[in-house]
Structure formats: C-alpha cells, structure tokens
Design a protein around this motif. Structure first.
Motif, PDB file in Angstrom:
ATOM      1  N   ARG A 131      34.127  45.599  39.832  1.00 14.52           N
ATOM      2  CA  ARG A 131      33.325  46.339  40.764  1.00 14.52           C
ATOM      3  C   ARG A 131      31.986  46.035  40.960  1.00 14.52           C
ATOM      4  O   ARG A 131      31.396  45.831  42.052  1.00 14.52           O
ATOM      5  CB  ARG A 131      33.242  47.894  40.171  1.00 14.52           C
ATOM      6  CG  ARG A 131      34.526  48.374  40.384  1.00 14.52           C
ATOM      7  CD  ARG A 131      34.963  50.021  39.620  1.00 14.52           C
ATOM      8  NE  ARG A 131      33.705  50.760  40.287  1.00 14.52           N
ATOM      9  CZ  ARG A 131      33.979  51.652  41.378  1.00 14.52           C
ATOM     10  NH1 ARG A 131      35.146  51.515  41.813  1.00 14.52           N
ATOM     11  NH2 ARG A 131      33.342  52.460  41.743  1.00 14.52           N
ATOM     12  N   ARG A 132      31.201  45.392  39.860  1.00 13.75           N
ATOM     13  CA  ARG A 132      29.971  44.810  39.857  1.00 13.75           C
ATOM     14  C   ARG A 132      30.009  43.414  40.660  1.00 13.75           C
ATOM     15  O   ARG A 132      29.264  43.028  41.142  1.00 13.75           O
ATOM     16  CB  ARG A 132      29.526  44.712  38.345  1.00 13.75           C
ATOM     17  CG  ARG A 132      29.093  45.777  37.746  1.00 13.75           C
ATOM     18  CD  ARG A 132      28.073  46.676  38.183  1.00 13.75           C
ATOM     19  NE  ARG A 132      28.238  47.284  39.698  1.00 13.75           N
ATOM     20  CZ  ARG A 132      29.095  48.534  39.737  1.00 13.75           C
ATOM     21  NH1 ARG A 132      29.474  49.037  38.592  1.00 13.75           N
ATOM     22  NH2 ARG A 132      29.140  48.857  41.028  1.00 13.75           N
ATOM     23  N   LEU A 133      31.089  42.793  40.402  1.00 10.20           N
ATOM     24  CA  LEU A 133      31.445  41.290  41.054  1.00 10.20           C
ATOM     25  C   LEU A 133      31.477  41.105  42.570  1.00 10.20           C
ATOM     26  O   LEU A 133      30.621  40.510  43.169  1.00 10.20           O
ATOM     27  CB  LEU A 133      32.603  40.671  40.549  1.00 10.20           C
ATOM     28  CG  LEU A 133      32.792  39.359  40.996  1.00 10.20           C
ATOM     29  CD1 LEU A 133      31.829  38.268  40.251  1.00 10.20           C
ATOM     30  CD2 LEU A 133      34.204  38.691  40.515  1.00 10.20           C
ATOM     31  N   ARG A 134      31.541  42.717  43.102  1.00  7.58           N
ATOM     32  CA  ARG A 134      31.384  42.594  44.589  1.00  7.58           C
ATOM     33  C   ARG A 134      29.975  42.628  45.076  1.00  7.58           C
ATOM     34  O   ARG A 134      29.655  42.056  46.191  1.00  7.58           O
ATOM     35  CB  ARG A 134      32.041  44.116  44.955  1.00  7.58           C
ATOM     36  CG  ARG A 134      33.635  44.217  44.435  1.00  7.58           C
ATOM     37  CD  ARG A 134      33.916  45.561  45.347  1.00  7.58           C
ATOM     38  NE  ARG A 134      33.279  46.851  44.583  1.00  7.58           N
ATOM     39  CZ  ARG A 134      33.446  47.885  44.531  1.00  7.58           C
ATOM     40  NH1 ARG A 134      34.574  48.241  45.305  1.00  7.58           N
ATOM     41  NH2 ARG A 134      32.809  48.768  43.952  1.00  7.58           N
ATOM     42  N   ASP A 135      29.103  43.172  44.120  1.00 13.20           N
ATOM     43  CA  ASP A 135      27.676  43.079  44.719  1.00 13.20           C
ATOM     44  C   ASP A 135      27.071  41.687  44.736  1.00 13.20           C
ATOM     45  O   ASP A 135      25.982  41.531  45.515  1.00 13.20           O
ATOM     46  CB  ASP A 135      26.762  43.883  43.720  1.00 13.20           C
ATOM     47  CG  ASP A 135      27.055  45.384  43.719  1.00 13.20           C
ATOM     48  OD1 ASP A 135      27.693  45.827  44.612  1.00 13.20           O
ATOM     49  OD2 ASP A 135      26.665  45.893  42.305  1.00 13.20           O
ATOM     50  N   ARG A 136      27.811  40.792  44.033  1.00 10.67           N
ATOM     51  CA  ARG A 136      27.437  39.221  43.841  1.00 10.67           C
ATOM     52  C   ARG A 136      27.390  38.708  45.272  1.00 10.67           C
ATOM     53  O   ARG A 136      26.702  37.994  45.767  1.00 10.67           O
ATOM     54  CB  ARG A 136      27.889  38.576  42.584  1.00 10.67           C
ATOM     55  CG  ARG A 136      27.393  37.212  42.897  1.00 10.67           C
ATOM     56  CD  ARG A 136      28.263  36.234  41.896  1.00 10.67           C
ATOM     57  NE  ARG A 136      28.356  36.662  40.369  1.00 10.67           N
ATOM     58  CZ  ARG A 136      29.248  36.189  39.466  1.00 10.67           C
ATOM     59  NH1 ARG A 136      29.918  34.979  39.823  1.00 10.67           N
ATOM     60  NH2 ARG A 136      28.839  36.749  38.413  1.00 10.67           N
ATOM     61  N   PHE A 137      28.440  39.121  46.002  1.00 13.26           N
ATOM     62  CA  PHE A 137      28.774  38.422  47.397  1.00 13.26           C
ATOM     63  C   PHE A 137      28.419  39.284  48.313  1.00 13.26           C
ATOM     64  O   PHE A 137      28.145  38.844  49.521  1.00 13.26           O
ATOM     65  CB  PHE A 137      30.137  38.328  47.295  1.00 13.26           C
ATOM     66  CG  PHE A 137      30.827  37.298  46.279  1.00 13.26           C
ATOM     67  CD1 PHE A 137      30.773  36.029  46.591  1.00 13.26           C
ATOM     68  CD2 PHE A 137      31.311  37.676  45.029  1.00 13.26           C
ATOM     69  CE1 PHE A 137      31.253  35.214  45.557  1.00 13.26           C
ATOM     70  CE2 PHE A 137      31.786  36.929  44.168  1.00 13.26           C
ATOM     71  CZ  PHE A 137      31.715  35.381  44.419  1.00 13.26           C
ATOM     72  N   PHE A 138      28.469  40.681  48.284  1.00 10.98           N
ATOM     73  CA  PHE A 138      27.925  41.278  49.407  1.00 10.98           C
ATOM     74  C   PHE A 138      26.736  42.199  49.189  1.00 10.98           C
ATOM     75  O   PHE A 138      26.252  42.709  50.200  1.00 10.98           O
ATOM     76  CB  PHE A 138      29.079  42.476  49.595  1.00 10.98           C
ATOM     77  CG  PHE A 138      30.433  42.037  49.885  1.00 10.98           C
ATOM     78  CD1 PHE A 138      30.660  41.791  51.270  1.00 10.98           C
ATOM     79  CD2 PHE A 138      31.296  41.993  48.872  1.00 10.98           C
ATOM     80  CE1 PHE A 138      32.025  41.521  51.517  1.00 10.98           C
ATOM     81  CE2 PHE A 138      32.512  41.498  49.317  1.00 10.98           C
ATOM     82  CZ  PHE A 138      32.779  41.039  50.555  1.00 10.98           C
ATOM     83  N   GLY A 139      25.879  42.106  47.913  1.00  9.54           N
ATOM     84  CA  GLY A 139      24.599  42.668  48.093  1.00  9.54           C
ATOM     85  C   GLY A 139      24.667  43.964  47.187  1.00  9.54           C
ATOM     86  O   GLY A 139      25.723  44.763  47.525  1.00  9.54           O
ATOM     87  N   ALA A 140      23.702  44.306  46.659  1.00 11.26           N
ATOM     88  CA  ALA A 140      23.824  45.716  46.037  1.00 11.26           C
ATOM     89  C   ALA A 140      23.421  46.652  46.999  1.00 11.26           C
ATOM     90  O   ALA A 140      23.006  46.529  48.198  1.00 11.26           O
ATOM     91  CB  ALA A 140      22.546  45.655  45.039  1.00 11.26           C
ATOM     92  N   GLY A 141      24.021  47.874  46.669  1.00 11.93           N
ATOM     93  CA  GLY A 141      23.729  49.134  47.539  1.00 11.93           C
ATOM     94  C   GLY A 141      24.954  49.493  48.454  1.00 11.93           C
ATOM     95  O   GLY A 141      25.166  50.616  48.969  1.00 11.93           O
ATOM     96  N   LEU A 142      25.836  48.429  48.647  1.00 13.85           N
ATOM     97  CA  LEU A 142      26.808  48.576  49.815  1.00 13.85           C
ATOM     98  C   LEU A 142      28.276  49.448  49.080  1.00 13.85           C
ATOM     99  O   LEU A 142      28.960  50.106  49.650  1.00 13.85           O
ATOM    100  CB  LEU A 142      27.341  47.338  50.250  1.00 13.85           C
ATOM    101  CG  LEU A 142      28.301  47.247  51.540  1.00 13.85           C
ATOM    102  CD1 LEU A 142      27.665  48.088  52.638  1.00 13.85           C
ATOM    103  CD2 LEU A 142      28.717  46.010  51.860  1.00 13.85           C
TER     104      LEU A 142
END
Length: 308
Positions: free
Chosen positions: A207-218
């Motif tokens: 779940r945290r890995l998504r933030d690496r590619f899409f940015g935090a907060g999404l």
C-alpha cells in the motif's frame, strides 16, 4: 476575567483564553482568532494555567499551545485542564507536536474525543478548529467530520450502486425485462485459514509502494492502515503507542488522531495504559475488531482475492 465580549452591533464575539509556555507565543492561534473575528480575554503562562483557569468565569474556548513544553508539563497541564473543562462544559483546543502525542493522549484518557487536537497545525488547521469551537457555543467540542469525508463516502456509495445497476442492466432480456438474479453469500471458514503477521506487513508495504509512483495523499485510508498495523502487531506480540500508530496511518497526525478517536468510539480500538509510564498509553484491537479482521482476511484468502 470577564465573560464573552460584544461587538459594536451587540452580537457576542467568540472569546478565547490562550495558554502557552512563552507569553508571547501561540502566534498561530492569535492570528486565527483575529481572522475569525474573535477576541482573547487572557493569555496565560502554561505552567500556571490550571490555577488561573480555576477562577475563570464564563464559557470561552480554552486554547493550549504546548510548543516547547516537556512531556511532564504537557501531560499534567492537559490532564488538569481537561478535568476542569469536563466539569464546566468548556471547549478545549490543544496544539501539540508529534513528539507530544503520547503524553497528551495519555492525559486525556477516555475524553480524547471531547477535545480538539491539532498536531503540528498550520494556519488552515488553526482557523478551522477555532471557528468550529467558537460556533458550537457552550459544551465540549468534538473533532468534526469534514464535509470532504462525507462527500467522499457518498460518492463511493453512489459509484457502488451504479455498478450494481449496470450489472443488472447487462442481464436484461430482449423484452427489456431484467431477469431475477440470485446472490449467494458464503461465510469463509475463518478457522481453517491461517494468516501470519509477515503477510499483513507485506500488504502494508504494498500500500505504501503506491505512493512512490503516484505521490502521497492519493490513496489515503488511515482507518484500514491502522487496523492492519495493529492486527500484525497483535500477532507479533508487540505493543503499539499512539504516536507509532499515527505514523502507520500515513496521513497528517491531526487526521490520524481524529481517526483513532472514531475507531475507539466504534469499539474497534482499546487503550491500554503503560504500567511503567503514566504519560504513555498503548493502542490495541478489541476482541470484536480481531474477530472482524480475521473473518475479513480469511474470506479474501478463501476467495483467492488480494489482501489489499
């Protein structure tokens, strides 16, 4: 101290009592009060705030700015002011740092939901919290659910209903009459499915890995992230502090504290005092939450669905 002051038109203006370690501090609070048209009836020194507030008349909003206060002072002032506020139905707003989360939450006990907590607040946080506290009139202030949260849930529900209707539409016959659909619900054999802590931790990392590619907060979902973290911690035999749980939520600390309050009120989280340090509490899942988590994850596993 005088009660609520009045403006030129005779309407009551929101009154605030500030308390901070530096008598010239609480700049964020003072700016926000000025912007919402409020007045400051007193600015107290934090160590002596409890004694000064005991002689207070009227029902202003009490604002505690804990900047630079050590853990012991933060804990003791919050605990004593909260006791006074509960007896007199005051509204209290507490600004704290991330490092002060544990002693402040420990001081509030079961009353955490009756106080507005602002963790490392910015201007917008100050304005929103103080405006809400002033608008509520007498009575303790509770952290409001933002309109954006309600709209997001409503939007998700509308999308779900639309998807169901679309599936029903696909089954319509030539005469345009929808065939009767039968839905079967099967409970997963929870006892037969084993889920270990490492698997749950992998879900959190994914779940945290998504933030690496899409940015935090999404992809914010603090409630689920906290439940997953506590579920894994329970299996690992690890105790989780409030500050650690806020980090696991992967959202702003003020938002995380609001969600901890909501989940506690829903009887999914339980507080456990640290027997060695009165200024710290641990947070864990209730038996009801453990059962729900295991049943849900077991159902996903049984259906060969991802544990997202």
């Amino acid at each position: 101290m005088s009660p609520l002051p009045y403006d030129a038109g005779g309407a009551a203006t929101p009154a605030f009592v500030l308390a901070s370690l530096d008598p010239a501090g609480a700049l964020g609070a003072r700016e926000a009060i000025a912007l919402i048209g409020g007045s400051i009836t007193a600015h107290l020194a934090l160590p002596a705030a409890s004694e000064a507030l005991a002689a207070l008349e009227g029902a202003p909003v009490i604002v505690l700015d804990l900047a630079e206060a050590d853990d012991a002072l933060a804990h003791d002032v919050v605990a004593s002011v909260d006791t006074l506020a509960a007896a007199r139905a005051w509204r209290v707003v507490v600004a704290l740092s991330v490092a002060q989360i544990d002693p402040v939450v420990a001081a509030l006990g079961d009353q955490i939901g009756a106080v507005q907590l602002l963790c490392a607040p910015e201007r917008a946080d100050w304005i929103g919290a103080l405006a809400v506290a002033a608008a509520r009139g007498e009575g303790r202030v509770r952290a409001p659910e933002h309109d954006s949260e309600r709209l997001a849930r409503l939007s998700a529900e509308v999308a779900r209903i639309a998807a169901v209707l679309a599936r029903l539409g696909e089954s319509e016959g030539a005469a345009g009459r929808a065939e009767e659909r039968r839905f079967a619900f099967h409970a997963a054999p929870a006892a037969a499915v084993e889920i270990d802590a490492a698997t749950v931790r992998d879900v959190l990392r994914a779940r945290r890995l998504r933030d690496r590619f899409f940015g935090a907060g999404l992809f914010e979902d603090p409630a689920w992230d906290m439940l997953l973290d506590l579920y894994a911690a329970r299996m690992e035999g690890v105790r989780v502090s409030v500050s650690s749980l806020c980090i696991a939520a992967a959202v702003a600390p003020t938002t995380a504290l609001r969600w901890i309050t909501r989940l506690t009120e829903r009887r999914l989280l339980a507080r456990m005092p640290d027997p060695r340090d009165r200024r710290r509490v641990f947070i864990g899942l209730t038996d009801e939450a453990v059962s729900a988590m295991h049943g849900h994850l077991a159902a996903l596993t049984d259906a060969r669905l991802p544990l997202a």
